[in-house]
Design a protein around this motif. Structure first.
Motif, mmCIF file in Angstrom:
data_model
loop_
_atom_site.group_PDB
_atom_site.id
_atom_site.type_symbol
_atom_site.label_atom_id
_atom_site.label_comp_id
_atom_site.label_asym_id
_atom_site.label_seq_id
_atom_site.Cartn_x
_atom_site.Cartn_y
_atom_site.Cartn_z
ATOM 1 N N VAL A 1 13.562 0.978 -10.078
ATOM 2 C CA VAL A 1 12.064 0.590 -9.777
ATOM 3 C C VAL A 1 11.604 1.876 -9.070
ATOM 4 O O VAL A 1 10.381 2.309 -9.678
ATOM 5 C CB VAL A 1 11.798 -0.601 -8.984
ATOM 6 N N GLN A 2 12.396 2.611 -8.270
ATOM 7 C CA GLN A 2 11.862 3.827 -7.629
ATOM 8 C C GLN A 2 11.677 4.722 -8.350
ATOM 9 O O GLN A 2 10.629 5.614 -8.634
ATOM 10 C CB GLN A 2 12.571 4.284 -6.379
ATOM 11 N N ARG A 3 12.235 4.962 -9.540
ATOM 12 C CA ARG A 3 12.167 6.045 -10.718
ATOM 13 C C ARG A 3 11.101 5.578 -11.376
ATOM 14 O O ARG A 3 10.137 6.829 -11.722
ATOM 15 C CB ARG A 3 13.409 5.990 -11.519
ATOM 16 N N ASP B 1 4.468 -7.991 -9.422
ATOM 17 C CA ASP B 1 4.459 -6.970 -10.612
ATOM 18 C C ASP B 1 2.862 -6.736 -11.279
ATOM 19 O O ASP B 1 2.676 -5.898 -11.833
ATOM 20 C CB ASP B 1 5.310 -7.848 -11.431
ATOM 21 N N LEU B 2 1.926 -7.453 -10.671
ATOM 22 C CA LEU B 2 0.555 -7.311 -11.271
ATOM 23 C C LEU B 2 -0.221 -6.303 -10.814
ATOM 24 O O LEU B 2 -1.273 -5.818 -11.170
ATOM 25 C CB LEU B 2 -0.251 -8.738 -10.952
ATOM 26 N N VAL B 3 0.288 -5.683 -9.639
ATOM 27 C CA VAL B 3 -0.389 -4.550 -9.100
ATOM 28 C C VAL B 3 -0.053 -3.115 -9.472
ATOM 29 O O VAL B 3 -0.745 -2.081 -8.994
ATOM 30 C CB VAL B 3 -0.376 -4.591 -7.321
ATOM 31 N N PHE B 4 1.050 -3.053 -10.459
ATOM 32 C CA PHE B 4 1.520 -1.862 -10.822
ATOM 33 C C PHE B 4 1.136 -1.613 -12.208
ATOM 34 O O PHE B 4 1.233 -2.638 -13.119
ATOM 35 C CB PHE B 4 3.053 -1.795 -10.451
ATOM 36 N N PRO B 5 1.422 -0.371 -12.856
ATOM 37 C CA PRO B 5 1.305 -0.060 -14.293
ATOM 38 C C PRO B 5 2.365 -0.972 -15.094
ATOM 39 O O PRO B 5 3.283 -1.333 -14.291
ATOM 40 C CB PRO B 5 1.457 1.395 -14.401
ATOM 41 N N ASP C 1 0.843 -1.221 0.050
ATOM 42 C CA ASP C 1 0.020 0.118 -0.183
ATOM 43 C C ASP C 1 0.829 1.288 0.279
ATOM 44 O O ASP C 1 0.638 2.205 -0.642
ATOM 45 C CB ASP C 1 -0.769 0.137 1.150
ATOM 46 N N GLY C 2 2.002 1.290 0.789
ATOM 47 C CA GLY C 2 2.836 2.279 0.864
ATOM 48 C C GLY C 2 3.600 2.585 -0.693
ATOM 49 O O GLY C 2 3.777 3.669 -0.908
ATOM 50 N N LEU C 3 3.740 1.673 -1.290
ATOM 51 C CA LEU C 3 4.445 1.590 -2.484
ATOM 52 C C LEU C 3 3.698 2.124 -3.325
ATOM 53 O O LEU C 3 3.896 2.869 -4.250
ATOM 54 C CB LEU C 3 4.965 0.415 -3.092
ATOM 55 N N LEU C 4 2.234 1.850 -3.378
ATOM 56 C CA LEU C 4 1.503 2.244 -4.180
ATOM 57 C C LEU C 4 0.806 3.940 -4.036
ATOM 58 O O LEU C 4 0.813 4.680 -4.871
ATOM 59 C CB LEU C 4 -0.019 1.536 -4.185
ATOM 60 N N ASP C 5 0.993 4.538 -2.767
ATOM 61 C CA ASP C 5 0.604 5.759 -2.429
ATOM 62 C C ASP C 5 1.795 6.546 -2.373
ATOM 63 O O ASP C 5 1.594 7.775 -2.068
ATOM 64 C CB ASP C 5 -0.288 5.882 -1.427
#
Length: 433
Positions: free
Chosen positions: A426-428, A394-398, A220-224
């Motif tokens: 990945v962070q970029r 990997d499936l939760v990200f664009p 959740d933190g990675l997504l927001d």
């Protein structure tokens, strides 16, 4: 090998050309009066019959049982397929039923382009046969927008004969795997067969590693944006990949080898492990290494984060239905029956017969001799005490972020990136989104 993307987007002209199959699909609903109702099914494989025999078998069985419905199947490579769908969504010319990434589906749902499937699933008695976590994963703001296309059961196929020939047994921990790699490297034997060329998505085992270093808690933190991919836990995971690389675990031609060549390497008895999933079971079963092949969920880590006894056995990207289907009574009825059949015990057994695990709670029938390879994977998934994550990371990200994840892992495997550089890559991509 269903459900995995090519890494680079196609050119704009190719994208427009790729729209033609979808345009044809959108016109196919104008069936002749009195003829069968046509529904379109658009998939992520250019040759569904050959590349996805499970889906093809289900479609054929459905049409046989429902002669008044014609399922028109089309397919494209993933990148072209997703771009075609994106443009079709803008013009409201989506196929009736189609495979799509979850992130893309959620965008289409926000644009009011997808049908709420909950009434259909309840009417067909499907929703109770799906794991509750799967239904939750494909639900947004109370709308069930998708259903699981197939399952993702991934791990390391293991040639026990290769191990025993060198006085080794299947490891359980990372330290033991590292020792195996060092021993096999001294004998010029590949430990883990992978292929980066044209198949940078083929890093399923290392996606499981992310979960063993706390991905679920960080998701959740990675997504927001409140959590960074450059956290110490992920960097430590990349460091372990580097340790395996330095121990000689990977093929010297991993950068030029494709996924299929990696599979062939394992089938020829030239590697101890193959990084893949249940889709490889059929090819292994038909090979000489079948009697010696078992399925391993991968190593546990003494410095990992959270649950270590996990196996990646989750829903793949979903099948969704265009909202416009609800405006055509005959088409809606046909789609309802198709989804009801797709998740029936009969169709789930067809999945198993074609090398795929069931996506419902159905207990399949297996021939222990003829399907010994697949059985070893299903047995591993049912092992007492083993748990599963909610989804594959990997499936939760664009797509751009997913590609960066693959590139970061192969970058370390090929000694092109340090662990810190891999995490920063990945962070970029996350920052860009």
């Amino acid at each position: 090998m269903p459900g995995y993307p090519f890494r680079r987007p196609v050119a704009a002209v190719a994208t427009l050309a790729a729209l033609l199959p979808l345009a044809a699909c959108s016109q196919a609903s104008d069936a002749e009066q009195g003829g069968p109702t046509t529904i379109t099914l658009s998939m992520q494989n250019p040759d569904v019959k050959t590349a996805d025999p499970a889906t093809w078998a289900i479609v054929e069985a459905f049409e046989s049982a429902n002669p008044d419905v014609d399922v028109e199947v089309s397919g494209q490579p993933v990148a072209e397929h997703l771009q075609s769908l994106s443009i079709a969504a803008q013009s409201d010319t989506l196929p009736d039923v189609f495979w799509v990434y979850k992130s893309n589906a959620e965008e289409m749902l926000a644009g009011d382009r997808l049908l709420d499937l909950q009434p259909i699933l309840e009417e067909q008695g499907v929703i109770d046969s799906l794991p509750a976590t799967t239904v939750e994963y494909f639900t947004s703001d109370g709308t069930v927008f998708g259903v699981p296309y197939q399952g993702l059961l991934t791990g390391l196929w293991t040639n026990t004969q290769v191990l025993s020939d060198h006085g080794l047994s299947t490891p359980t921990t990372f330290d033991e795997l590292l020792q195996v790699a060092e021993t096999l490297a001294d004998e010029d034997v590949v430990t883990i067969s992978n292929g980066a060329s044209q198949s940078a998505f083929s890093v399923w085992q290392f996606l499981v590693w992310l979960d063993r270093f706390g991905f679920e808690e960080k998701m959740d933190g990675l997504l927001d944006g409140s959590e960074s991919w450059e956290n110490p836990d992920f960097v430590r995971m990349y460091e372990h990949i580097a340790e395996l690389r330095d121990a000689g675990a990977f093929s010297s031609n991993v950068s030029t080898q494709t996924y299929q060549q990696a599979v062939d390497q394992f089938l020829q008895g030239e590697a101890a492990f193959l990084d893949a999933g249940v889709w490889a079971a059929g090819a292994i079963q038909d090979s000489e290494v079948a009697p010696d092949t078992t399925f391993w969920k991968g190593p546990t880590f003494s410095d990992g984060v959270g649950e270590q006894n996990i196996i990646m056995n989750v829903a793949s990207a979903p099948l969704v239905v265009a909202k416009k289907v609800g405006e055509d009574e005959a088409k809606l009825d046909a789609v309802e029956r198709f989804l009801g059949f797709y998740y029936s015990d009969e169709a789930q057994q067809l999945m198993v017969d074609n090398g795929q695990p069931p996506v419902t709670t159905y207990e399949p029938e297996l021939d222990e001799k003829e399907q010994s390879v697949l059985k070893s994977a299903l047995d591993a998934a049912r092992e007492e005490g083993v748990s599963t994550p909610g989804t594959q990371p990997d499936l939760v990200f664009p797509v751009a972020v997913s590609n960066a994840i693959y590139d970061s892992i192969y970058g370390v495997i090929q000694d092109q990136l340090t662990p810190e550089e891999a995490a920063a890559l990945v962070q970029r991509a996350l920052d860009a989104e």
